[in-house]
Write an enzyme that holds these catalytic residues in place. Structure first.
Site, mmCIF file in Angstrom:
data_model
loop_
_atom_site.group_PDB
_atom_site.id
_atom_site.type_symbol
_atom_site.label_atom_id
_atom_site.label_comp_id
_atom_site.label_asym_id
_atom_site.label_seq_id
_atom_site.Cartn_x
_atom_site.Cartn_y
_atom_site.Cartn_z
ATOM 1 N N HIS A 285 24.249 -2.462 -33.875
ATOM 2 C CA HIS A 285 23.059 -2.041 -34.607
ATOM 3 C C HIS A 285 23.384 -0.971 -35.646
ATOM 4 O O HIS A 285 22.527 -0.584 -36.423
ATOM 5 C CB HIS A 285 22.024 -1.512 -33.604
ATOM 6 C CG HIS A 285 20.712 -1.184 -34.221
ATOM 7 N ND1 HIS A 285 20.143 -1.949 -35.214
ATOM 8 C CD2 HIS A 285 19.847 -0.176 -34.006
ATOM 9 C CE1 HIS A 285 18.985 -1.424 -35.568
ATOM 10 N NE2 HIS A 285 18.793 -0.341 -34.857
ATOM 11 N N CYS A 286 24.628 -0.467 -35.668
ATOM 12 C CA CYS A 286 24.906 0.701 -36.522
ATOM 13 C C CYS A 286 25.805 0.396 -37.710
ATOM 14 O O CYS A 286 25.356 0.433 -38.856
ATOM 15 C CB CYS A 286 25.543 1.800 -35.673
ATOM 16 S SG CYS A 286 24.461 2.367 -34.362
ATOM 17 N N ILE A 287 27.079 0.080 -37.424
ATOM 18 C CA ILE A 287 28.079 0.058 -38.504
ATOM 19 C C ILE A 287 27.760 -0.991 -39.587
ATOM 20 O O ILE A 287 27.952 -0.709 -40.769
ATOM 21 C CB ILE A 287 29.510 -0.150 -37.936
ATOM 22 C CG1 ILE A 287 29.754 0.787 -36.736
ATOM 23 C CG2 ILE A 287 30.573 0.053 -38.998
ATOM 24 C CD1 ILE A 287 29.834 2.254 -37.063
ATOM 25 N N ILE A 289 24.899 -1.910 -40.564
ATOM 26 C CA ILE A 289 23.567 -1.691 -41.141
ATOM 27 C C ILE A 289 23.421 -0.339 -41.820
ATOM 28 O O ILE A 289 23.001 -0.243 -42.978
ATOM 29 C CB ILE A 289 22.507 -1.824 -40.005
ATOM 30 C CG1 ILE A 289 22.449 -3.284 -39.570
ATOM 31 C CG2 ILE A 289 21.144 -1.316 -40.448
ATOM 32 C CD1 ILE A 289 21.620 -3.536 -38.355
ATOM 33 N N ASP A 290 23.807 0.707 -41.104
ATOM 34 C CA ASP A 290 23.522 2.072 -41.580
ATOM 35 C C ASP A 290 24.030 2.365 -42.992
ATOM 36 O O ASP A 290 23.322 3.005 -43.781
ATOM 37 C CB ASP A 290 24.103 3.121 -40.618
ATOM 38 C CG ASP A 290 23.587 2.936 -39.207
ATOM 39 O OD1 ASP A 290 22.605 2.188 -39.038
ATOM 40 O OD2 ASP A 290 24.165 3.524 -38.286
#
Ligand SMILES: NC(=O)c1ccc[n+]([C@@H]2O[C@H](COP(=O)([O-])OP(=O)(O)OC[C@H]3O[C@@H](n4cnc5c(N)ncnc54)[C@H](O)[C@@H]3O)[C@@H](O)[C@H]2O)c1
Length: 448
Positions: A285-287, A289-290
């Site tokens: 969910h992080c790398i 997208i962020d």
């Protein structure tokens, strides 16, 4: 001094110190639920808020829906006063509310802050004077001050303001990024320093006191925007470095050099080098997208974040590169992807976790299907997999007892429960995207 004489700041600090502060955590997902357990383990009374009523029911029945969080852990927290609810009116009884809701990208690859917006709109009517609200969802710099604060100020019926300087009256707001590394138990959660940036001095002090009760080290920064940007820098750093090794891997393959041997040698340097490893593409969910939260925000400042875009381009193409390597491997046996039976080993976006979000395995399976392969998967964490954001697999876990019937096995996630020697022995062709077969010498293996 009597309690009545305490200022709002002193009063909440006292409640935090004596563990009388009631902590509400909104979003009982991969971040919020472990955080709730952490606070509960430190003797805080915790209420978990979630709009997913099935999650609320599971938690209140003493169950869990996250593999590494055992039902016993929920039950222990219940013994310490934890309960879950979908009713936002309970926010009124909270001293602190921490928001851990999703921050995905929309179909145009732009920030989707609808979860944060709807959460803040839902809690705003119930906030009270002296309360501390902390956003933990990863987002672009400016979100807390430009989105959360106005929604809270406009939505509360008491006309409460969010103090920006040293005023004590009002609702205090801070941002504190989450730094969890799912599946990595080498660092205890409370040993991970916690960055905190408050909208005003009181918010900073309160958030520092709150997290100081849980984490060994709190790192105060001067504003929510600094804290928001800190989280993005950390994730962009990973994203860019992973893209770098993914690119160098492709060059090394052409040059007949083993990139993993290179990385192992390079990481013996005691300074100035941190090892990152190539793989089938980014997941989680992080790398993936962020970084795009920042590219989007940068456009407002007429600025192009070229490193982020280049890294994104390289990483997004990695599943296609895996397919090319599979095609090469099959070609050696005079076969094509069209008509082949392919087993994808591992669906989760990384080893030993039950999280499928943005996993490269989803793209790999879709590409294989598009090219006419018959695809099966094995992943001990997913007995079945249906439909979700950007995918519709509708598949069931295949046991590993007849690997010889597949034209190829593609290792996408290197779960530690797999016996790689046995897999290589039984399979006809193994495409290894994770260096899981390191040390196994076999002409059946295509390492990529
Ligand atoms: N998962 C990680 O490893 C990780 C690490 C660092 C930061 N983050 C960030 O933390 C945030 C949360 O991520 P996550 O992985 O826990 O997401 P998640 O999808 O696992 O959990 C989010 C939860 O929020 C609930 N929810 C959505 N809208 C809501 C609303 N209006 N009110 C109440 N509940 C609501 C959902 O039902 C879900 O249970 C994201 O911003 C993410 O980028 C995640």
């Amino acid at each position: 001094m009597t309690t009545a004489a305490l200022s709002p700041l002193e009063e909440l600090k006292r409640k935090i110190e004596t563990r009388q502060a009631r902590v509400g955590i909104v979003g009982m997902g991969y971040v919020g639920l472990p955080l709730a357990l952490l606070f509960s383990g430190e003797r805080f009374r915790v209420t978990g808020f979630d709009i997913a009523t099935d999650k609320v029911a599971t938690l209140n029945a003493g169950g869990s829906y996250i593999v590494r969080i055992l039902p016993e852990m929920i039950q222990k927290a219940q013994g310490a006063g934890f309960h879950a609810t979908a009713d936002y009116s309970e926010v009124e009884r909270m001293d602190v509310v921490i928001i851990c809701v999703p921050t995905p990208l929309n179909e145009y690859h732009e920030p989707d802050l609808s979860f944060v917006t709807s959460t803040v709109q839902a809690i705003a009517p119930h906030v009270h004077d002296g309360q501390l609200i902390v956003l933990e969802s990863t987002t672009y710099p400016g979100t807390t001050e430009e989105l959360v604060v106005p929604l809270l100020e406009q939505g509360n019926p008491h006309g409460l303001k969010v103090p920006r300087e040293s005023e004590q009256q009002g609702v205090h707001v801070a941002f504190s990024p989450e730094r969890e590394d799912p599946g990595n138990d080498t660092v205890a959660r409370h040993d991970i320093p916690k960055v905190v940036g408050g909208c005003g001095m009181v918010a900073s002090e309160l958030a520092g006191a709150l997290y100081g009760a849980i984490f060994r080290r709190v790192v105060p920064v001067s504003s929510p925007s600094v804290a928001e940007m800190t989280k993005l820098l950390e994730n962009i750093y990973r994203c860019v470095n992973i893209a770098l090794v993914n690119e160098l891997k492709q060059l090394c393959m052409r040059m007949g050099i083993d990139i993993h041997e290179v990385i192992d040698a390079a990481k013996t340097k005691p300074f100035g080098f941190q090892a990152f490893y190539p793989g089938p593409g980014l997941g989680g969910h992080c790398i993936p997208i962020d970084p795009f939260y920042l590219s989007w925000k940068a456009r407002q400042f007429d600025f192009r974040t070229r490193f982020i875009e280049l890294a994104g381009e390289i990483n997004i193409n990695m599943p296609r590169f895996v397919i090319e390597q599979l095609a090469e491997g099959l070609n050696r046996a005079q076969k094509s992807i069209n008509g082949s039976k392919v087993l994808v080993l591992g669906l989760a976006y990384k080893r030993d976790i039950d999280d499928l979000r943005e996993s490269p395995s989803l793209t790999i399976i879709e590409l294989l299907r598009e090219k006419g392969a018959t695809v099966a998967y094995n992943d001990p964490f997913f007995p079945t997999v249906g439909q979700g954001r950007h995918y519709a697999l509708n598949m069931t876990n295949t046991p590993l007892d007849n690997l010889g019937e597949y034209d190829a096995v593609v290792i996408v996630t290197d779960h530690s429960t797999y016996d790689y020697h046995a897999i290589v022995e039984q399979a006809r062709l193994v495409v290894d995207t994770r260096n899981a077969t390191k040390g196994i010498d076999s002409p059946k293996i295509v390492r990529c």
